[in-house]
Design an enzyme around this catalytic site. Sequence first.
Site, short mmCIF file in Angstrom:
data_model
loop_
_atom_site.label_atom_id
_atom_site.label_comp_id
_atom_site.label_asym_id
_atom_site.label_seq_id
_atom_site.Cartn_x
_atom_site.Cartn_y
_atom_site.Cartn_z
N LYS A 40 0.83 -1.22 0.00
CA LYS A 40 0.00 0.00 0.00
C LYS A 40 0.85 1.26 0.00
CE LYS A 40 -0.38 0.40 4.98
NZ LYS A 40 -0.97 -0.16 6.17
N ARG A 135 -6.46 0.51 17.54
CA ARG A 135 -7.07 0.61 16.22
C ARG A 135 -7.94 -0.64 16.10
NH1 ARG A 135 -3.62 1.50 10.76
NH2 ARG A 135 -3.81 -0.78 10.69
C1 LIG Z 1 0.00 -0.77 6.78
C2 LIG Z 1 -0.14 -2.00 7.57
C3 LIG Z 1 0.96 -2.86 7.71
C4 LIG Z 1 2.31 -2.56 7.16
O1 LIG Z 1 2.92 -1.52 7.88
P1 LIG Z 1 4.39 -1.02 7.53
O2 LIG Z 1 4.65 0.01 8.57
O3 LIG Z 1 4.34 -0.48 6.15
O4 LIG Z 1 5.30 -2.18 7.61
C5 LIG Z 1 0.75 -4.04 8.42
N1 LIG Z 1 -0.44 -4.34 8.94
C6 LIG Z 1 -1.52 -3.54 8.83
C7 LIG Z 1 -2.80 -3.95 9.45
C8 LIG Z 1 -1.40 -2.33 8.14
O5 LIG Z 1 -2.47 -1.54 8.03
#
Ligand SMILES: *Cc1c(COP(=O)(O)O)cnc(C)c1O
Length: 367
Positions: A40, A135
Site C-alpha cells: 500500500k 485501532r
Molecule cells: C500498513 C499496515 C501494515 C504494514 O505496515 P508497515 O509500517 O508499512 O510495515 C501491516 N499491517 C496492517 C494492518 C497495516 O495496516
Amino acid sequence: MYIRKGYPKLIVDLNKLRHNTETVVSQCRTMGIQVTGVVKGCSGLIPCARAFSEAGVSALASSRLEQLVRIHESGIRTPLQLIRIPMLSEVADVVRYTDSSLNSELEVLRALNREALAQGKVHKVILMADCGDLREGCFSREELCAAALEVEREMKGLYLWGTGVNLGCYGSIQATPEKLMELVERTEEVECTIGRKVDVISGGSSTSYFRVLDGSIPERINMLRIGEAILTPAFMFREFGLPLKDMYSDVFTLQAEVIEVKNKPSYPVGEIGFDAFGHRPEYADRGIRRRALLGIGKCDYGDERELCTAEVGMEILGASSDHTILDVQEAEDAGRLVKVGDVLDLRLNYASLVYVSASENVHVEYV
Ligand SMILES: *Cc1c(COP(=O)(O)O)cnc(C)c1O
C-alpha cells in the site's frame, strides 16, 4: 487520455526494491518467519508488487481491495491478503480476489462466510487482537476467544488461519518482546478454546521487524506484514539506531523541475494573514536570498516536511498545492547554479511515497 511523460517523475529502482525485499525475507526466514509484503505504501504499483513477489514474500497485502484486484488481474499469482478489516459492502470481492483477510467483527465474518459458501471457496481469516494500540482488533480476551470459537464451529466457508496484532499505528505502542508475548498468550487461549493450534501468528508490521533483527521476537510469531522497512527503510533504521546494512535507502527518487529562480526577500512583504491552507506559518527574515520554485506541490506529496533535497545547500521553505519553494542560496554560494529547467532529485519517506505513487500528475519510471 493525456499521459504525462515529463516531470514530476517518480523513479523506481526495481533491482534495489527486490534486493531490500530479499534481505528482509532472508532475515525473517532465519527466525522461521514468513513475510507478507505490504504494497500500500507504493499504492500497489504492479511492477513493485512483482518485485516483492519475485523476492520471495509468501503473500502480497494491502489495506485497499482495489490494489489487490489490480495485482490479481495483472497475473501475479502470489496469495493476496486484505489487511484492513473488510467493509460489509466489499465482502463478495474480498472472497473473490483475496486468499485471506484480517478481521475483528463477527458480523463481517458471518458475511464473509456466506459469500465463501456461495462462491464455493474457503477464505482464510486472521483474527486481530487489540493489545493496546487501539485501532482494529478484539480488545478483550473473551471476545477474541468467542469469535474464534464461532468461526471454528459454525463457519464452514472460513478457515481460522491464525491471530494477529497491529501496533504503532494509532496509539504509538511499540512492538516490545512483552507486547508480542501478549499476542502469543492470547493466541494460546484461543487454541485452548478451539482445541487445536492455529497455523499463523501475525506479529505486526515493520516495527516488529526490528525484534527480528535484535533476536528478541517470541518464537511462536511466524508471520510479519512488512511495507515501510522494505520500501523506505532509512527513517526507521535511524529511529531504531541501526545502520542501514545491506539495504538501499533510495529505491524511490522523486524528480521535479525548476520553474522559477529569483532573488527575493525571505520575509513576506505586506500584512500577514493566512497561507493557502489557512495556517499562519512563521517566517524567518534572512534578507535577500536566492530562491527556486519547483513544479510540484502538496497535491502530489502531502506535506513538504516529509521531503528533502538530495543535494546539499538547498532547503525546502514551504509549499502550496502545486508549488514547492526552495532556498538555494548556499548551493549557489558553493558554485552550484540552479537554472530554470533544471531537474532536482528529492528524497521521499513513507508518508510522502503514498501520495506520490498515487498522484496522476507524477509520471512513474522504472529502472
Ligand atoms: C500498513 C499496515 C501494515 C504494514 O505496515 P508497515 O509500517 O508499512 O510495515 C501491516 N499491517 C496492517 C494492518 C497495516 O495496516
